[in-house]
Design a protein around this motif. Structure first.
Motif, PDB file in Angstrom:
ATOM      1  N   ASP A  12       0.816  -1.213   0.000  1.00 16.81           N
ATOM      2  CA  ASP A  12       0.000   0.000   0.000  1.00 16.81           C
ATOM      3  C   ASP A  12       0.849   1.263   0.000  1.00 16.81           C
ATOM      4  O   ASP A  12       0.394   2.308  -0.452  1.00 16.81           O
ATOM      5  CB  ASP A  12      -0.968   0.009   1.176  1.00 16.81           C
ATOM      6  CG  ASP A  12      -2.182  -0.865   0.907  1.00 16.81           C
ATOM      7  OD1 ASP A  12      -2.546  -1.039  -0.272  1.00 16.81           O
ATOM      8  OD2 ASP A  12      -2.768  -1.384   1.869  1.00 16.81           O
ATOM      9  N   ALA A  13       2.091   1.174   0.458  1.00 14.45           N
ATOM     10  CA  ALA A  13       2.979   2.323   0.487  1.00 14.45           C
ATOM     11  C   ALA A  13       3.876   2.403  -0.748  1.00 14.45           C
ATOM     12  O   ALA A  13       4.599   3.378  -0.940  1.00 14.45           O
ATOM     13  CB  ALA A  13       3.851   2.277   1.750  1.00 14.45           C
ATOM     14  N   PHE A  14       3.831   1.381  -1.605  1.00 13.42           N
ATOM     15  CA  PHE A  14       4.654   1.339  -2.815  1.00 13.42           C
ATOM     16  C   PHE A  14       4.312   2.513  -3.723  1.00 13.42           C
ATOM     17  O   PHE A  14       3.136   2.838  -3.917  1.00 13.42           O
ATOM     18  CB  PHE A  14       4.419   0.001  -3.532  1.00 13.42           C
ATOM     19  CG  PHE A  14       5.226  -0.184  -4.778  1.00 13.42           C
ATOM     20  CD1 PHE A  14       6.597  -0.335  -4.720  1.00 13.42           C
ATOM     21  CD2 PHE A  14       4.600  -0.215  -6.018  1.00 13.42           C
ATOM     22  CE1 PHE A  14       7.341  -0.517  -5.874  1.00 13.42           C
ATOM     23  CE2 PHE A  14       5.332  -0.403  -7.180  1.00 13.42           C
ATOM     24  CZ  PHE A  14       6.702  -0.551  -7.106  1.00 13.42           C
ATOM     25  N   GLY A  15       5.316   3.145  -4.298  1.00 11.67           N
ATOM     26  CA  GLY A  15       5.130   4.330  -5.132  1.00 11.67           C
ATOM     27  C   GLY A  15       4.716   4.030  -6.561  1.00 11.67           C
ATOM     28  O   GLY A  15       5.170   4.686  -7.498  1.00 11.67           O
ATOM     29  N   VAL A  85       6.729   2.361 -16.811  1.00  7.62           N
ATOM     30  CA  VAL A  85       7.023   0.967 -17.133  1.00  7.62           C
ATOM     31  C   VAL A  85       5.873   0.146 -16.547  1.00  7.62           C
ATOM     32  O   VAL A  85       5.404   0.417 -15.439  1.00  7.62           O
ATOM     33  CB  VAL A  85       8.390   0.502 -16.603  1.00  7.62           C
ATOM     34  CG1 VAL A  85       8.480   0.549 -15.098  1.00  7.62           C
ATOM     35  CG2 VAL A  85       8.726  -0.892 -17.105  1.00  7.62           C
ATOM     36  N   VAL A  86       5.409  -0.796 -17.328  1.00  8.33           N
ATOM     37  CA  VAL A  86       4.348  -1.696 -16.892  1.00  8.33           C
ATOM     38  C   VAL A  86       4.881  -3.109 -17.053  1.00  8.33           C
ATOM     39  O   VAL A  86       5.354  -3.472 -18.126  1.00  8.33           O
ATOM     40  CB  VAL A  86       3.069  -1.522 -17.739  1.00  8.33           C
ATOM     41  CG1 VAL A  86       1.987  -2.500 -17.294  1.00  8.33           C
ATOM     42  CG2 VAL A  86       2.570  -0.084 -17.671  1.00  8.33           C
ATOM     43  N   THR A  87       4.843  -3.868 -15.970  1.00  5.47           N
ATOM     44  CA  THR A  87       5.241  -5.265 -16.064  1.00  5.47           C
ATOM     45  C   THR A  87       4.134  -6.126 -15.479  1.00  5.47           C
ATOM     46  O   THR A  87       3.596  -5.820 -14.417  1.00  5.47           O
ATOM     47  CB  THR A  87       6.613  -5.541 -15.395  1.00  5.47           C
ATOM     48  OG1 THR A  87       7.008  -6.883 -15.679  1.00  5.47           O
ATOM     49  CG2 THR A  87       6.599  -5.302 -13.910  1.00  5.47           C
ATOM     50  N   GLN A  88       3.785  -7.143 -16.225  1.00  2.00           N
ATOM     51  CA  GLN A  88       2.725  -8.066 -15.828  1.00  2.00           C
ATOM     52  C   GLN A  88       3.363  -9.447 -15.722  1.00  2.00           C
ATOM     53  O   GLN A  88       3.950  -9.940 -16.681  1.00  2.00           O
ATOM     54  CB  GLN A  88       1.604  -8.057 -16.875  1.00  2.00           C
ATOM     55  CG  GLN A  88       0.990  -6.678 -17.011  1.00  2.00           C
ATOM     56  CD  GLN A  88       0.314  -6.456 -18.340  1.00  2.00           C
ATOM     57  OE1 GLN A  88       0.740  -6.959 -19.370  1.00  2.00           O
ATOM     58  NE2 GLN A  88      -0.762  -5.689 -18.325  1.00  2.00           N
ATOM     59  N   LEU A 103       2.547  -4.449 -12.105  1.00  2.00           N
ATOM     60  CA  LEU A 103       3.211  -3.313 -11.455  1.00  2.00           C
ATOM     61  C   LEU A 103       3.338  -2.219 -12.504  1.00  2.00           C
ATOM     62  O   LEU A 103       3.763  -2.490 -13.637  1.00  2.00           O
ATOM     63  CB  LEU A 103       4.609  -3.679 -10.963  1.00  2.00           C
ATOM     64  CG  LEU A 103       4.743  -4.769  -9.924  1.00  2.00           C
ATOM     65  CD1 LEU A 103       6.220  -5.018  -9.632  1.00  2.00           C
ATOM     66  CD2 LEU A 103       4.022  -4.395  -8.653  1.00  2.00           C
ATOM     67  N   SER A 104       2.986  -1.003 -12.150  1.00  4.82           N
ATOM     68  CA  SER A 104       3.078   0.130 -13.053  1.00  4.82           C
ATOM     69  C   SER A 104       3.625   1.314 -12.267  1.00  4.82           C
ATOM     70  O   SER A 104       3.112   1.635 -11.204  1.00  4.82           O
ATOM     71  CB  SER A 104       1.688   0.447 -13.596  1.00  4.82           C
ATOM     72  OG  SER A 104       1.681   1.675 -14.282  1.00  4.82           O
TER      73      SER A 104
END
Length: 117
Positions: A12-15, A85-88, A103-104
């Protein structure tokens, strides 16, 4: 190991946005950043909805492929001067495919590239 003073719920704190769906495409988790990022599409109300309903082609076809077979997809995108950057990646637990984690996050305008040997 938990470091002193660190919150166990780091997601939840990830930027950046962390969005997770199950193998049917149902959104099962959004961190706070993801909820804010997709506020104009419903934000937290997206939990429990299907990602396939949120994506146009060719993204929808790629997502269907990722839900059928645990494969990765990584790309960059630029909108309004902001590069992300988007990684799935496949969500795997004990060898079982459970869905997809996305993650984006924004990239700085100047970024170093270190080539390691």
């Amino acid at each position: 190991m938990i470091l002193k003073g660190c919150d166990v719920n780091w997601m939840d704190a990830f930027g950046g946005a962390i969005t997770v769906c199950n193998t049917e495409g149902i959104i099962v988790y959004m961190n706070d950043f993801s909820i804010r990022q997709f506020e104009k599409y419903g934000g937290e109300k997206l939990l429990g909805t299907n990602l396939l309903d949120c994506h146009p082609e060719p993204s929808k076809t790629k997502l269907r492929e990722m839900l059928a077979t645990p494969i990765e997809n990584t790309y960059t995108t630029k909108k309004n001067g902001v590069t992300k950057v988007v990684t799935q990646k496949p969500w795997m637990e004990k060898g079982e495919f459970c869905g997809v984690v996305e993650l984006s996050f924004e990239l700085p305008s100047a970024i170093e590239n270190h080539i390691r040997s």
